[in-house]
Scaffold this motif. Structure first.
Motif, PDB file in Angstrom:
ATOM      1  N   LEU A 384      -2.532   6.908   7.538  1.00 16.29           N
ATOM      2  CA  LEU A 384      -2.280   6.564   6.255  1.00 16.29           C
ATOM      3  C   LEU A 384      -3.207   6.874   5.102  1.00 16.29           C
ATOM      4  O   LEU A 384      -2.988   6.107   4.618  1.00 16.29           O
ATOM      5  N   PHE A 385      -3.537   7.893   4.352  1.00 11.93           N
ATOM      6  CA  PHE A 385      -4.240   7.784   3.224  1.00 11.93           C
ATOM      7  C   PHE A 385      -3.496   8.031   1.924  1.00 11.93           C
ATOM      8  O   PHE A 385      -3.551   7.733   0.554  1.00 11.93           O
ATOM      9  N   ILE A 386      -2.112   8.588   1.389  1.00 13.70           N
ATOM     10  CA  ILE A 386      -1.578   8.315   0.181  1.00 13.70           C
ATOM     11  C   ILE A 386      -1.243   6.911  -0.140  1.00 13.70           C
ATOM     12  O   ILE A 386      -1.253   6.589   0.907  1.00 13.70           O
ATOM     13  N   ASN A 387      -0.487   7.383  -1.662  1.00 14.28           N
ATOM     14  CA  ASN A 387      -0.240   5.783  -2.006  1.00 14.28           C
ATOM     15  C   ASN A 387       0.659   6.065  -3.146  1.00 14.28           C
ATOM     16  O   ASN A 387      -0.062   7.206  -3.955  1.00 14.28           O
ATOM     17  N   THR A 388       1.363   5.626  -3.484  1.00 10.53           N
ATOM     18  CA  THR A 388       2.790   5.457  -4.461  1.00 10.53           C
ATOM     19  C   THR A 388       1.493   4.499  -6.040  1.00 10.53           C
ATOM     20  O   THR A 388       1.941   3.437  -5.667  1.00 10.53           O
TER      21      THR A 388
END
Length: 478
Positions: A384-388
């Motif tokens: 999980l690399f994405i971030n919000t």
């Protein structure tokens, strides 16, 4: 035909996915550069002058070895735990210490997703579902064998999560984790088999145990009235994002096509955790978000929708393709102004949010790729690399071109903070908890056509049909 030193990365059609590949190739030549530098200085001769200015975070070694008979606090370089807490973790792992490869903390987004998992009493908004159909059982077995091989390769696919009785949650990499496959019987007259499976394992009611790796569950069933076999796969968002699913799909295919020997060495997810924990200067994150958000004291809620802890039920979806002519015009405008198409889309979405929330200063969440500062091999690592994170736009009387340049600059600055915690960003605003800072999300994403398998038979894998997938977030307008 040729790229010259005075050419502009964005005018040539550059975008975030290409930026990551560019950074990776520069990194292999020991010419580190910060991604925000690329956005701020997209003309190649200007960028060249900045090469080598960025120092990578040194990732501490994993001190747990295959021969280790005990794990002590000194051996854990990416989390602070007492001996008692470590012993508690060891007790959760089948095979004990011998089956533990690594223990480290969570990334900021993993923290947030775990929070939503614990908040939901039934179901889980972050369980991703996909379905496939196989012409016969033998082919299905081959596929499952290939998935197990990919699980054996990647740390994140052998990772479980432990939080009970710990001062901070930990992720634990098992050395061996067998894929759990459950066979069920479907009703001969209960309608389409894929619909029956979807109903039975709907993430709005169904949860999986996060303490048992891999955080992937497979359900198989013979399709009523045919010889086909159906497969439903549940993958928890804690261990993967869209790019991870594409990489997994490609690796499984390589194994099935007997090309496993061509696969690159797997990259450990601990690199990302090291970047997020050691590379991120919390003070710098705080200063940036305070400067952006301190004067925002009311939530930005399009259509007045404030329920941001929902479970994804009652969702309506619309799919629209941009006409080719409009797509071409948008790209031409972005290139003309030397900005990314993503910046143009963020500004347009900002207008939608402004109109639907009745505000000039708008804040909405944007999904960051998360692979810009994730260490070596980040372009092909799984996890999980994405971030919000929140982006703030002031949609006042400023002209479109100037607004677009400001939006591009703001997104470039945000990239330097791509692993900051959303909770920290929200605390920097004037919006008092528990009110949400924003209720809308934009996910601008690069899809590779091969991964968008549609509902056709997979080329090279005859007899396999992709039946589609579903992903959800807890934001009311996405």
């Amino acid at each position: 035909e040729r790229v010259g030193r005075h050419d502009n990365f964005f005018e040539l059609g550059g975008h975030s996915l290409l930026a990551v590949q560019l950074m990776e190739r520069l990194r292999r030549l020991s010419l580190g550069v910060e991604v925000r530098t690329l956005f701020a200085r997209p003309v190649l001769c200007d960028l060249a002058a900045s090469l080598g200015s960025h120092d990578e975070v040194a990732v501490p070694a994993n001190l747990i070895g295959e021969q280790s008979t005990a794990i002590t606090p000194q051996m854990l370089t990416l989390i602070d735990l007492t001996q008692q807490e470590i012993d508690r973790i060891v007790a959760t792992v089948p095979g004990g210490v011998a089956n533990i490869q690594d223990i480290y903390g969570l990334s900021p987004l993993q923290d947030g997703i775990l929070f939503h998992h614990l908040l939901a009493t039934k179901g889980d908004p972050y369980l991703l579902v996909s379905q496939m159909a196989f012409a016969e059982r033998g082919l299905l077995e081959r596929y499952l064998g290939a998935v197990q091989q990919v699980v054996d390769r990647h740390d994140i696919l052998r990772t479980a999560f432990v939080w009970e009785g710990l001062s901070s949650p930990a992720q634990v990499v098992w050395r061996k984790a067998a894929l759990e496959v459950r066979e069920v019987e479907l009703d001969e007259d209960g309608g389409p088999g894929s619909e029956q499976l979807k109903r039975r394992f709907d993430p709005r009611q169904y949860r999986i145990d996060l303490g048992r790796a891999p955080l992937m569950r497979v359900v198989i069933a013979r399709e009523p009235g045919s010889g086909r076999w159906l497969l439903l796969e549940l993958l928890h968002h804690l261990i993967g994002d869209h790019t991870t699913l594409e990489i997994m799909h490609a690796e499984v295919r390589a194994v099935l096509e007997r090309r496993a020997h061509e696969l690159a060495a797997p990259q450990p997810f601990r690199n990302l955790v090291a970047q997020a924990r050691l590379g991120g200067d919390a003070k710098a994150h705080e200063e940036f978000f305070q400067e952006q958000l301190a004067d925002i004291d009311e939530p930005t809620l399009p259509f007045g929708l404030s329920q941001v802890h929902g479970d994804g039920s009652g969702v309506g979806e619309a799919h629209r393709m941009l006409p080719q002519a409009l797509n071409d015009r948008l790209r031409a405008q972005a290139r003309r102004l030397g900005v990314s198409l993503a910046s143009l889309c963020h500004l347009a979405w900002g207008q939608v949010v402004a109109r639907s929330s009745g505000r000039e200063q708008v804040v909405f969440g944007t999904v960051l790729f998360g692979r810009m500062h994730a260490g070596a091999g980040a372009d092909r690592a799984m996890g999980l690399f994405i971030n919000t994170l929140p982006v703030r736009l002031d949609l006042d009387g400023t002209g479109v071109e100037e607004s677009l340049r400001l939006t591009h600059a703001r997104l470039a600055e945000l990239l330097a903070h791509e692993h900051a915690s959303l909770a920290l960003a929200q605390r920097c605003s004037g919006v008092a908890a528990p009110a949400p800072l924003f209720g809308a999300l934009l996910n601008y994403r690069h899809n590779t056509p091969a991964a968008m398998a549609g509902s056709r038979t997979d080329d090279g894998l005859s007899g396999v049909e992709w039946l589609g997938s579903e992903e959800r977030t807890n934001y009311p307008l996405t």
